[in-house]
Design a protein around this motif. Structure first.
Motif, short mmCIF file in Angstrom:
data_model
loop_
_atom_site.label_atom_id
_atom_site.label_comp_id
_atom_site.label_asym_id
_atom_site.label_seq_id
_atom_site.Cartn_x
_atom_site.Cartn_y
_atom_site.Cartn_z
N THR A 90 0.58 -1.43 0.14
CA THR A 90 0.67 -0.14 -0.28
C THR A 90 0.29 1.38 0.39
O THR A 90 0.63 2.22 -0.48
N GLU A 95 -3.47 -0.62 -4.02
CA GLU A 95 -5.37 -0.92 -3.03
C GLU A 95 -5.16 -1.97 -2.46
O GLU A 95 -6.05 -2.86 -3.28
N LEU A 112 -6.35 -7.55 -3.98
CA LEU A 112 -6.11 -6.76 -4.69
C LEU A 112 -5.87 -7.01 -6.42
O LEU A 112 -5.76 -7.95 -6.63
#
Length: 138
Positions: A90, A95, A112
């Protein structure tokens, strides 16, 4: 990091499982092949697995893409410390879609997407099926 499997996300679990077992000739990890999940594991290397679409979508909280451009596969990668890895990625711009999600007492995963929209599952193994120590992911 260790590639553990390529997982196909399928709507016809029974038919697709029969195809890979009976037509392609892959050997399932366990004798019983039943939804929502099966892994075909060669003696050496990573697995090809199938996961029922509705079950996986429910587990992930509805993040799977349906219709045209639907999610059809995910890549599962294993790390030694999921929380540390999620903090690192991250920080580099990833994300997290959902997770960590616990799968019993053996695996924790987070999900993700890559820049092309491919679904990734990042796993931390907490225990092995055999009770042997968990091998390092590196």
């Amino acid at each position: 990091m260790h590639l553990t499997q390529i997982r196909l996300i399928v709507s016809d679990f029974t038919g697709t499982a029969a195809f890979y077992r009976d037509v392609i000739g892959l050997r399932p990890q366990f004798d019983t092949v039943a939804p929502p999940y099966v892994a075909f594991k060669p003696e050496h290397g990573s697995a090809l697995s199938l996961h029922d679409r509705a079950d996986l979508d429910a587990t992930l909280g509805g993040v799977l893409r349906g219709g045209p451009g639907a999610d059809g596969a995910l890549i599962a990668l294993r790390v030694d410390d999921l929380d540390r890895y999620l903090t690192e990625v991250t920080g580099r711009g990833a994300e997290i879609l959902t997770g960590p999600v616990a799968f019993g007492d053996r695996i924790r995963s987070a999900y993700l997407r890559d820049p092309e929209g491919n679904l990734l599952e990042i796993q931390q193994w907490l225990a092995t099926r055999t009770g042997d120590p968990v091998p390092p992911a590196n």
